[in-house]
Design a protein around this motif. Structure first.
Motif, PDB file in Angstrom:
ATOM      1  N   ASP A  93       0.710  -1.227  -0.086  1.00 36.09           N
ATOM      2  CA  ASP A  93      -0.114  -0.031  -0.052  1.00 36.09           C
ATOM      3  C   ASP A  93       0.866   1.195  -0.008  1.00 36.09           C
ATOM      4  N   SER A  94       2.124   1.207   0.575  1.00 34.83           N
ATOM      5  CA  SER A  94       3.067   2.382   0.421  1.00 34.83           C
ATOM      6  C   SER A  94       3.284   2.742  -1.190  1.00 34.83           C
ATOM      7  N   PRO A  95       3.173   3.922  -1.687  1.00 37.45           N
ATOM      8  CA  PRO A  95       3.226   4.221  -2.545  1.00 37.45           C
ATOM      9  C   PRO A  95       5.066   4.464  -3.017  1.00 37.45           C
ATOM     10  N   ASN A  96       5.608   3.633  -3.917  1.00 43.83           N
ATOM     11  CA  ASN A  96       6.858   3.841  -4.162  1.00 43.83           C
ATOM     12  C   ASN A  96       7.269   3.003  -5.831  1.00 43.83           C
ATOM     13  N   ALA A  97       8.575   3.239  -6.001  1.00 45.31           N
ATOM     14  CA  ALA A  97       8.825   2.452  -7.276  1.00 45.31           C
ATOM     15  C   ALA A  97      10.449   2.509  -7.104  1.00 45.31           C
ATOM     16  N   PHE A  98      10.756   1.569  -7.972  1.00 40.70           N
ATOM     17  CA  PHE A  98      12.559   1.363  -8.065  1.00 40.70           C
ATOM     18  C   PHE A  98      12.921   0.653  -9.326  1.00 40.70           C
ATOM     19  N   GLN A 105      20.325  -3.897 -20.436  1.00 40.03           N
ATOM     20  CA  GLN A 105      19.928  -5.268 -21.176  1.00 40.03           C
ATOM     21  C   GLN A 105      19.345  -6.195 -20.222  1.00 40.03           C
ATOM     22  N   ASN A 106      19.544  -6.027 -18.795  1.00 35.51           N
ATOM     23  CA  ASN A 106      19.163  -6.974 -17.731  1.00 35.51           C
ATOM     24  C   ASN A 106      18.497  -6.114 -16.567  1.00 35.51           C
ATOM     25  N   ALA A 107      17.654  -5.152 -17.345  1.00 39.34           N
ATOM     26  CA  ALA A 107      16.966  -4.332 -16.178  1.00 39.34           C
ATOM     27  C   ALA A 107      15.766  -4.859 -15.720  1.00 39.34           C
ATOM     28  N   ALA A 108      15.129  -4.304 -14.691  1.00 42.14           N
ATOM     29  CA  ALA A 108      13.848  -4.563 -14.418  1.00 42.14           C
ATOM     30  C   ALA A 108      13.259  -3.339 -13.646  1.00 42.14           C
ATOM     31  N   VAL A 109      11.980  -2.858 -13.561  1.00 44.12           N
ATOM     32  CA  VAL A 109      11.218  -1.764 -12.817  1.00 44.12           C
ATOM     33  C   VAL A 109      10.222  -2.333 -12.393  1.00 44.12           C
ATOM     34  N   ALA A 110       9.848  -1.652 -11.256  1.00 40.65           N
ATOM     35  CA  ALA A 110       8.591  -2.140 -10.479  1.00 40.65           C
ATOM     36  C   ALA A 110       8.112  -0.819  -9.668  1.00 40.65           C
ATOM     37  N   ALA A 111       6.697  -0.976  -9.577  1.00 41.44           N
ATOM     38  CA  ALA A 111       6.040   0.078  -8.642  1.00 41.44           C
ATOM     39  C   ALA A 111       4.892  -0.862  -7.918  1.00 41.44           C
ATOM     40  N   THR A 112       4.734  -0.252  -6.683  1.00 41.91           N
ATOM     41  CA  THR A 112       3.662  -0.590  -5.800  1.00 41.91           C
ATOM     42  C   THR A 112       2.486  -0.508  -6.202  1.00 41.91           C
ATOM     43  N   THR A 113       1.533  -1.543  -5.676  1.00 44.22           N
ATOM     44  CA  THR A 113       0.097  -1.142  -5.847  1.00 44.22           C
ATOM     45  C   THR A 113      -0.446   0.244  -5.439  1.00 44.22           C
ATOM     46  N   GLY A 114       0.188   0.492  -4.240  1.00 42.00           N
ATOM     47  CA  GLY A 114       0.009   2.016  -3.566  1.00 42.00           C
ATOM     48  C   GLY A 114       0.204   2.980  -4.624  1.00 42.00           C
ATOM     49  N   LEU A 115       1.386   2.937  -5.164  1.00 42.84           N
ATOM     50  CA  LEU A 115       1.730   3.993  -6.119  1.00 42.84           C
ATOM     51  C   LEU A 115       0.706   3.738  -7.546  1.00 42.84           C
ATOM     52  N   LEU A 116       0.479   2.876  -7.907  1.00 35.20           N
ATOM     53  CA  LEU A 116      -0.570   2.724  -9.074  1.00 35.20           C
ATOM     54  C   LEU A 116      -1.887   3.395  -8.709  1.00 35.20           C
TER      55      LEU A 116
END
Length: 291
Positions: A93-98, A105-116
């Motif tokens: 629930d905490s809004p954030n991303a990283f 070439q080997n990257a990943a991005v993520a967002a929390t459900t709180g941010l969305l």
């Protein structure tokens, strides 16, 4: 220049790790610390993304499971000239991303459900553009490696008084100083890396999304909520906080990021000036009609 600075900072952390090992266990302690630091660097290089994503229990999504979010990241990656990263959602629930990964070439991005749930579409796009800025600037590997080594320094320092014996046992005063000072020294080096890189990722994110105002607005919204409700991963492992777009910290002095107000001000300065209003002419589509 950035690569040289990064190498020097990582070398400083490794040297600090060895110095702590020497204070606690003498020459053998220093050698053991060097071997451990080298092993951590090598392991983290190949497994940085797996470490971070597992820490957050992140769930990978694709065009079928999260079409809007996935398509947004794909379009932003194209704007940034980057390969398509893997995309993840973290149930929190905490809004954030990283962002994480050893290279673009080997990257990943993520967002929390709180941010969305909290942000508008433009604000979410601006936040993910910021994370892709970290990927393009090759920040993600360094931040994960620094967090790993800094965390290990703090861990060993906390147990320092229990190591060493016989001739290798250090002076108790020196050992106490090592226990107290080593975590702070590691924190200073970690901040030196992260603070400068956040400004760079903000600039890159504004360029990639084309909307510095949306990123400024997102930072303002995230900052308050992130302080009140840290992510679950950061609650269990404070070193994770330096990976986020907005950290969970109560003091700017010990924060891994610049003050959010300074970042917002820099982004607002990037917005183009609004054209002057011409009051003597009206559009034919003016709902008020001619006067």
């Amino acid at each position: 220049m950035n690569g040289m600075k990064t190498a020097m900072l990582l070398a400083a952390l490794t040297a600090l790790f060895m110095a702590l090992g020497f204070m606690i266990g003498g020459p053998r302690g220093a050698m053991l610390a060097f071997v451990v630091a080298a092993g951590m660097n090598l392991f983290t290089y190949w497994n940085a993304d797996k470490i971070v994503l597992r820490m957050h229990n992140a769930r990978e999504v694709d065009a079928q499971s999260a079409p809007d979010f996935y398509t947004m990241v794909r379009d932003l990656a194209r704007n940034a000239g980057l390969p398509m990263p893997r995309v993840y959602i973290v149930e929190d629930d905490s809004p954030n991303a990283f962002a994480t990964g050893r290279n673009p070439q080997n990257a990943a991005v993520a967002a929390t459900t709180g941010l969305l749930a909290m942000l508008s579409r433009d604000e979410i796009a601006a936040v993910m553009a910021h994370e892709l800025g970290h990927v393009r600037n090759r920040d993600t590997l360094v931040m994960t490696m620094v967090a790993t080594i800094a965390g290990a320094i703090s861990m060993i320092a906390n147990f320092g008084l229990f190591f060493g014996h016989g001739e290798d046992r250090p002076n108790p005063i020196v050992a106490i100083l090592a226990v107290v000072m080593a975590p702070f020294a590691a924190m200073i080096v970690q901040m030196a890396i992260s603070r400068t890189r956040e400004f760079g990722a903000d600039r890159a994110g504004a360029e990639i999304s084309g909307n510095p105002g949306a990123l400024a607005s997102a930072l303002a919204k995230i900052a308050g909520a992130a302080q009140r409700q840290p992510t679950q991963a950061a609650a269990h492992n404070p070193a994770a906080a330096q990976l986020y777009i907005v950290p969970t910290s109560v003091s700017e002095l010990f924060s891994t990021h610049p003050a959010t107000e300074r970042r917002i001000a820099a982004l607002q300065a990037m917005q183009p000036a609004a054209p002057p209003v011409r009051r003597h002419a009206r559009s034919a589509l003016d709902p008020l009609g001619p006067r």
